[in-house]
Design an enzyme around this catalytic site. Structure first.
Site, PDB file in Angstrom:
ATOM      1  N   ALA A  66       0.866  -1.172   0.000  1.00 32.61           N
ATOM      2  CA  ALA A  66       0.000   0.000   0.000  1.00 32.61           C
ATOM      3  C   ALA A  66       0.911   1.232   0.000  1.00 32.61           C
ATOM      4  CB  ALA A  66      -0.883  -0.018   1.234  1.00 32.61           C
ATOM      5  N   GLY A 110       0.663  -5.026   1.007  1.00 33.29           N
ATOM      6  CA  GLY A 110      -0.561  -5.123   0.208  1.00 33.29           C
ATOM      7  C   GLY A 110      -0.321  -5.779  -1.144  1.00 33.29           C
ATOM      8  N   GLU A 113      -0.504  -9.331  -0.516  1.00 35.04           N
ATOM      9  CA  GLU A 113      -1.899  -9.664  -0.198  1.00 35.04           C
ATOM     10  C   GLU A 113      -2.758  -9.737  -1.454  1.00 35.04           C
ATOM     11  OE1 GLU A 113      -2.013  -6.479   2.752  1.00 35.04           O
ATOM     12  OE2 GLU A 113      -2.561  -7.965   4.259  1.00 35.04           O
ATOM     13  N   GLU A 133       4.907  -5.020   7.127  1.00 34.67           N
ATOM     14  CA  GLU A 133       4.174  -3.964   7.829  1.00 34.67           C
ATOM     15  C   GLU A 133       4.649  -3.747   9.256  1.00 34.67           C
ATOM     16  OE1 GLU A 133       2.801  -6.407   5.999  1.00 34.67           O
ATOM     17  OE2 GLU A 133       1.123  -5.639   4.812  1.00 34.67           O
TER      18      GLU A 133
HETATM   19  N1  CO8 Z   1       4.604   3.249  -0.649  1.00 35.97           N
HETATM   20  C1  CO8 Z   1       5.003   4.403  -1.201  1.00 35.97           C
HETATM   21  N2  CO8 Z   1       6.134   4.559  -1.912  1.00 35.97           N
HETATM   22  C2  CO8 Z   1       6.913   3.479  -2.060  1.00 35.97           C
HETATM   23  C3  CO8 Z   1       6.572   2.222  -1.518  1.00 35.97           C
HETATM   24  C4  CO8 Z   1       5.360   2.126  -0.799  1.00 35.97           C
HETATM   25  N3  CO8 Z   1       4.917   0.974  -0.271  1.00 35.97           N
HETATM   26  N4  CO8 Z   1       7.540   1.343  -1.826  1.00 35.97           N
HETATM   27  C5  CO8 Z   1       8.455   2.015  -2.543  1.00 35.97           C
HETATM   28  N5  CO8 Z   1       8.072   3.300  -2.695  1.00 35.97           N
HETATM   29  C6  CO8 Z   1       8.785   4.368  -3.395  1.00 35.97           C
HETATM   30  C7  CO8 Z   1       9.985   4.867  -2.607  1.00 35.97           C
HETATM   31  O1  CO8 Z   1       9.579   5.781  -1.622  1.00 35.97           O
HETATM   32  C8  CO8 Z   1      10.811   5.471  -3.694  1.00 35.97           C
HETATM   33  O2  CO8 Z   1      10.300   6.729  -4.034  1.00 35.97           O
HETATM   34  P1  CO8 Z   1      11.265   8.041  -4.058  1.00 35.97           P
HETATM   35  O3  CO8 Z   1      12.195   7.728  -5.190  1.00 35.97           O
HETATM   36  O4  CO8 Z   1      10.304   9.132  -4.355  1.00 35.97           O
HETATM   37  O5  CO8 Z   1      11.935   8.095  -2.750  1.00 35.97           O
HETATM   38  C9  CO8 Z   1      10.578   4.556  -4.879  1.00 35.97           C
HETATM   39  O6  CO8 Z   1       9.350   3.859  -4.597  1.00 35.97           O
HETATM   40  C10 CO8 Z   1      11.650   3.502  -5.063  1.00 35.97           C
HETATM   41  O7  CO8 Z   1      11.812   2.817  -3.840  1.00 35.97           O
HETATM   42  P2  CO8 Z   1      13.225   2.604  -3.128  1.00 35.97           P
HETATM   43  O8  CO8 Z   1      14.165   3.735  -3.459  1.00 35.97           O
HETATM   44  O9  CO8 Z   1      12.977   2.335  -1.685  1.00 35.97           O
HETATM   45  O10 CO8 Z   1      13.714   1.291  -3.891  1.00 35.97           O
HETATM   46  P3  CO8 Z   1      14.733   0.172  -3.355  1.00 35.97           P
HETATM   47  O11 CO8 Z   1      15.000  -0.693  -4.534  1.00 35.97           O
HETATM   48  O12 CO8 Z   1      15.871   0.789  -2.639  1.00 35.97           O
HETATM   49  O13 CO8 Z   1      13.898  -0.654  -2.252  1.00 35.97           O
HETATM   50  C11 CO8 Z   1      11.942  -1.809  -1.403  1.00 35.97           C
HETATM   51  C12 CO8 Z   1      12.794  -1.425  -2.652  1.00 35.97           C
HETATM   52  C13 CO8 Z   1      12.738  -2.758  -0.519  1.00 35.97           C
HETATM   53  C14 CO8 Z   1      10.715  -2.514  -1.956  1.00 35.97           C
HETATM   54  C15 CO8 Z   1      11.582  -0.532  -0.612  1.00 35.97           C
HETATM   55  O14 CO8 Z   1      11.043   0.426  -1.506  1.00 35.97           O
HETATM   56  C16 CO8 Z   1      10.582  -0.763   0.479  1.00 35.97           C
HETATM   57  O15 CO8 Z   1      10.896  -1.275   1.529  1.00 35.97           O
HETATM   58  N6  CO8 Z   1       9.304  -0.355   0.234  1.00 35.97           N
HETATM   59  C17 CO8 Z   1       8.251  -0.435   1.226  1.00 35.97           C
HETATM   60  C18 CO8 Z   1       7.759  -1.849   1.415  1.00 35.97           C
HETATM   61  C19 CO8 Z   1       6.692  -1.893   2.472  1.00 35.97           C
HETATM   62  O16 CO8 Z   1       6.916  -1.587   3.624  1.00 35.97           O
HETATM   63  N7  CO8 Z   1       5.497  -2.318   2.070  1.00 35.97           N
HETATM   64  C20 CO8 Z   1       4.360  -2.423   2.973  1.00 35.97           C
HETATM   65  C21 CO8 Z   1       3.548  -1.190   2.925  1.00 35.97           C
HETATM   66  S1  CO8 Z   1       2.244  -1.185   4.105  1.00 35.97           S
HETATM   67  C22 CO8 Z   1       1.060  -2.153   3.412  1.00 35.97           C
HETATM   68  O17 CO8 Z   1       1.172  -2.627   2.322  1.00 35.97           O
HETATM   69  C23 CO8 Z   1      -0.170  -2.359   4.253  1.00 35.97           C
HETATM   70  C24 CO8 Z   1      -1.209  -3.085   3.438  1.00 35.97           C
HETATM   71  C25 CO8 Z   1      -2.518  -2.860   4.052  1.00 35.97           C
HETATM   72  C26 CO8 Z   1      -3.583  -3.081   2.997  1.00 35.97           C
HETATM   73  C27 CO8 Z   1      -4.865  -2.525   3.324  1.00 35.97           C
HETATM   74  C28 CO8 Z   1      -4.812  -1.079   3.331  1.00 35.97           C
HETATM   75  C29 CO8 Z   1      -5.464  -0.351   2.300  1.00 35.97           C
END
Ligand code: CO8
Length: 258
Positions: A66, A110, A113, A133
Site C-alpha cells: 500500500a 498489500g 496480499e 508492515e
Molecule cells: N509506498 C510508497 N512509496 C513506495 C513504496 C510504498 N509501499 N515502496 C516504494 N516506494 C517508493 C519509494 O519511496 C521510492 O520513491 P522516491 O524515489 O520518491 O523516494 C521509490 O518507490 C523507489 O523505492 P526505493 O528507493 O525504496 O527502492 P529500493 O530498490 O531501494 O527498495 C523496497 C525497494 C525494498 C521494496 C523498498 O522500496 C521498500 O521497503 N518499500 C516499502 C515496502 C513496504 O513496507 N510495504 C508495505 C507497505 S504497508 C502495506 O502494504 C499495508 C497493506 C494494508 C492493505 C490494506 C490497506 C489499504
C-alpha cells in the site's frame, strides 16, 4: 477500453492482461491505482470474450505494498469510516473468472496480499514476497495474516509477519505460496498461456471449479465435499459435460462453446 493513468490493460487472445504501471513508486497501491484496478477487473469479468485475467507488475515490482506516503497521516476515524479497504482492495475476490498473478520482483505488504487474493500465483525467478508492515508499526491489513498462514503454515507466516523477512521465489515455491517459478523473461507469456489453456475448457466448469477450490478455505471438509458433490452433479446439466465426454468417447478434442 477505458483509459487509465496507473495501470495498462490489453487483451491477448481470450486473456485480459492488467499491468500495474506506477514505476516511480514500485507500483505502490495508492487509492487511484486500486480504483483503476477494481474497474479493470470488473470490465474483464463482464466481457464474454475474456476467459481469464492475468495481473502483473514490472520486472522490478509486482507491488511494493500500500502507498505509505498516502497512508502516513491518516487518522483512525478517517480510515475507519472511509471504505478504504473493502470495496477497492477486495475487488479481486469478487471476480468470477480465474485471476492469475504473474509476480516479478517485490510483492510486499498489500502487494503480497493482492497476489494471494488471486487464484494462481506464478513467480518469476526474481520474485520476493513479504509482509513487512511490522517495520512500519502496523500489521497486514488486507488478509495477509490469514492467507499467508493458510498458504505457508504458522511458523513461516509468523516469522515473516513478526520480522518482515522476505521470501525469495525458491522458498515461496517450496512453501506452496506459488504454483511454480518461471524465468523472468517468460513470466507474462507463460501466465497468458495458462489463461489461454483455461479458456479452452467449458466456462461453467471453470467457474464452478474455482468456486469449489475456494470453498476449501471457507468450510469444513464435510461441508466442502458436500458442496463439491452438489456442484459436480449440476454440471450434468451443461453442454460442456455432454461435449467433453462425447469427445473423449469419440477420440477427438472437445470443442467447448464460447
Ligand atoms: N509506498 C510508497 N512509496 C513506495 C513504496 C510504498 N509501499 N515502496 C516504494 N516506494 C517508493 C519509494 O519511496 C521510492 O520513491 P522516491 O524515489 O520518491 O523516494 C521509490 O518507490 C523507489 O523505492 P526505493 O528507493 O525504496 O527502492 P529500493 O530498490 O531501494 O527498495 C523496497 C525497494 C525494498 C521494496 C523498498 O522500496 C521498500 O521497503 N518499500 C516499502 C515496502 C513496504 O513496507 N510495504 C508495505 C507497505 S504497508 C502495506 O502494504 C499495508 C497493506 C494494508 C492493505 C490494506 C490497506 C489499504
Amino acid at each position: 477500453m477505458a483509459e487509465y493513468g496507473m495501470i495498462l490493460t490489453e487483451v491477448q487472445g481470450r486473456v485480459g492482461l492488467i499491468r500495474l504501471n506506477r514505476p516511480q513508486a514500485l507500483n505502490a497501491l495508492c487509492d487511484q491505482l486500486m480504483a483503476e484496478l477494481a474497474d479493470a477487473l470488473k470490465g474483464f469479468d463482464k466481457d464474454p470474450a475474456i476467459a481469464a485475467i492475468v495481473l502483473t507488475g514490472s520486472d522490478k515490482a509486482f507491488a511494493a505494498g500500500a502507498d505509505i506516503k498516502e497512508m502516513q497521516h491518516r487518522t483512525y476515524p478517517e480510515v475507519y469510516f472511509d471504505d478504504w479497504i473493502g470495496e477497492r482492495w477486495e475487488a479481486v475476490l469478487t471476480v468470477r473468472k480465474p485471476v492469475i498473478a504473474a509476480v516479478a520482483g517485490f510483492a510486499l505488504g498489500g502487494g503480497c496480499e493482492v497476489a494471494m487474493m488471486c487464484d494462481i500465483i506464478l513467480a518469476a525467478d526474481n520474485a520476493k514476497f513479504g509482509q513487512p508492515e511490522i517495520r512500519l508499526g502496523v500489521i497486514p491489513g488486507a488478509g495477509g495474516s490469514q492467507r499467508l498462514t493458510r498458504a505457508v503454515g504458522k511458523s513461516k507466516a509468523m516469522e515473516m509477519v513478526l520480522t518482515g523477512r522476505m521470501m525469495d521465489a525458491a522458498e515461496a515455491e517450496r512453501a506452496n505460496l506459488v504454483s511454480r517459478i518461471v524465468p523472468l523473461a517468460d513470466l507474462v507469456a507463460e501466465a497468458v498461456k495458462l489463461g489461454e489453456t483455461i479458456g479452452t475448457m467449458s466456462a461453467p466448469a471453470v467457474a464452478i471449479a474455482k468456486d469449489a477450490v475456494n470453498a476449501a478455505f471457507e468450510t469444513s471438509l464435510t461441508e466442502g465435499v458436500r458442496y463439491e458433490r452438489r456442484v459436480f452433479l449440476s454440471l450434468f446439466g451443461t453442454e460442456g459435460q455432454k461435449e467433453g465426454m462425447a469427445a473423449f468417447v469419440e477420440k477427438r478434442k472437445p470443442a467447448f462453446r464460447r
